[in-house]
Design an enzyme around this catalytic site. Sequence first.
Site, PDB file in Angstrom:
ATOM      1  N   CYS A  65       0.849  -1.194   0.000  1.00  0.00           N
ATOM      2  CA  CYS A  65       0.000   0.000   0.000  1.00  0.00           C
ATOM      3  C   CYS A  65       0.882   1.240   0.000  1.00  0.00           C
ATOM      4  O   CYS A  65       1.681   1.440   0.923  1.00  0.00           O
ATOM      5  CB  CYS A  65      -0.902  -0.003   1.233  1.00  0.00           C
ATOM      6  N   CYS A 124      -1.010   6.710   6.272  1.00  0.00           N
ATOM      7  CA  CYS A 124      -2.110   5.926   6.844  1.00  0.00           C
ATOM      8  C   CYS A 124      -1.527   4.643   7.420  1.00  0.00           C
ATOM      9  O   CYS A 124      -0.858   3.890   6.712  1.00  0.00           O
ATOM     10  CB  CYS A 124      -3.173   5.600   5.787  1.00  0.00           C
ATOM     11  N   CYS A 178      -7.273   3.594  -1.874  1.00  0.00           N
ATOM     12  CA  CYS A 178      -7.057   2.513  -0.897  1.00  0.00           C
ATOM     13  C   CYS A 178      -7.346   1.157  -1.525  1.00  0.00           C
ATOM     14  O   CYS A 178      -8.414   0.935  -2.101  1.00  0.00           O
ATOM     15  CB  CYS A 178      -7.954   2.729   0.321  1.00  0.00           C
ATOM     16  N   GLN A 212     -21.644  -7.215   8.167  1.00  0.00           N
ATOM     17  CA  GLN A 212     -20.218  -7.531   8.131  1.00  0.00           C
ATOM     18  C   GLN A 212     -19.532  -6.838   6.954  1.00  0.00           C
ATOM     19  O   GLN A 212     -20.085  -6.735   5.854  1.00  0.00           O
ATOM     20  CB  GLN A 212     -20.013  -9.043   8.014  1.00  0.00           C
ATOM     21  N   TYR A 218     -28.301 -10.856  19.499  1.00  0.00           N
ATOM     22  CA  TYR A 218     -27.488  -9.857  18.776  1.00  0.00           C
ATOM     23  C   TYR A 218     -27.603 -10.169  17.277  1.00  0.00           C
ATOM     24  O   TYR A 218     -26.605 -10.266  16.560  1.00  0.00           O
ATOM     25  CB  TYR A 218     -26.021  -9.887  19.207  1.00  0.00           C
ATOM     26  N   GLU A 220     -32.333  -8.028  18.827  1.00  0.00           N
ATOM     27  CA  GLU A 220     -31.319  -7.011  18.516  1.00  0.00           C
ATOM     28  C   GLU A 220     -31.801  -5.661  19.051  1.00  0.00           C
ATOM     29  O   GLU A 220     -32.995  -5.361  18.991  1.00  0.00           O
ATOM     30  CB  GLU A 220     -31.127  -6.947  16.990  1.00  0.00           C
ATOM     31  N   ASN A 268     -23.910 -13.500  18.664  1.00  0.00           N
ATOM     32  CA  ASN A 268     -22.966 -12.785  17.794  1.00  0.00           C
ATOM     33  C   ASN A 268     -22.787 -11.370  18.348  1.00  0.00           C
ATOM     34  O   ASN A 268     -23.232 -10.393  17.755  1.00  0.00           O
ATOM     35  CB  ASN A 268     -23.507 -12.745  16.357  1.00  0.00           C
ATOM     36  N   CYS A 326     -16.039 -11.553  17.382  1.00  0.00           N
ATOM     37  CA  CYS A 326     -15.051 -10.712  16.696  1.00  0.00           C
ATOM     38  C   CYS A 326     -13.932 -10.306  17.646  1.00  0.00           C
ATOM     39  O   CYS A 326     -13.085  -9.482  17.302  1.00  0.00           O
ATOM     40  CB  CYS A 326     -15.719  -9.478  16.083  1.00  0.00           C
TER      41      CYS A 326
END
Length: 374
Positions: free
Chosen positions: A3, A11, A87, A211, A240, A261, A306, A333
Amino acid sequence: MRCPYFDAGVCRSCTWMGRPHGEQVADKERHCLNLLGERDDLVWLPPVTGRESGYRNKAKMVVGGTVEHPTLGILDAGGHGVDLQGCGLYPASLAAVFPVLAAFVTRAHLTPYDVPARTGELKNLLVTQSPDGELMLRFVLRSQEPVARIRKHLPWLLDVLPQLQVVSVNLLPDHKAVLEGDREILLTATETLRMRVNGIDLHLRPQSFFQTNTEVAAALYRHATAWVEELAPASLWDLYCGVGGFALHVAAPGREVVGIETSTEAIASATSSAADLGLPGVRFAAGDATAFALGADAAPDLVIVNPPRRGIGEALSGWLEASGVRHVVYSSCNAVSLARDLAAMPSLRPRRAQVLDMFPQTTHYEVLTLLERG
């Protein structure tokens, strides 16, 4: 992946940029294994990987610069705009939209918000692309002052970008480091972006979470569904649940599925998807996952969780431990909070685990775990 922004030091968001992708995945597996511990009864499935570049379906672009020369990207340490339109995490089809949006900022005379001076209006542009190439665009503004100009020039934007389906304004009047505010103003007749995943249409509203990596998310849903089908529960909760990704995938004739949720926008999306699919055994409700579980009259056969990065927490872990739930599918996550939650549920033993490389070039990943009461 290389990158130029990272190499130039402008960045550093992707902290693992430049490392071989296979090495990244191996380190993520090792990190997760160390947190969950060596267990003789835990089977580690091969990791799920996708593209290491061009994988993001959503761009969160901070707007800086001037009306005549806006930057779309991030802010530097001084609060000034750094343009990241090139990007490599975005697919070419999404990156091609950025110059058009920059031109629209100039055309509609949207003054970028100046963080140090606390002046200006346009803070962020949030763009989401569906697997079919359709787009949702959100203007995050300090006030409603520019809305009339956005409406005036919107026909031009829709003509240049025919794939643009949903456009809205989000109001963020406060001077604080958050992405969006609470109030949303829809500018198009179409209210949801259709995200077709594994043949299922998920309807994404402006403030709904989805996601970031569609390819890996599709694999996540497929693998969790295979586990659920093997266990064949008659009743199931998806806590969730977001826009209902897990719940809609595991729905089956004769199976009662409930999705919970806190986001009313997400629940509206999930309900719409269930109606389109003709799933009478699936229902969704807005509420706190822990409060729902603690207030339920009876436990289901299986629970899917989740949660956000903080995990499910002590109260819900305690309820699951004491409940009669036989199996839990835990999608995390954050393996640190997952390990903490597992320690609070010793009767629910991890039997299978799988790392999914949802965020290449970073330390973050998803891990899917099947827990069984033992």
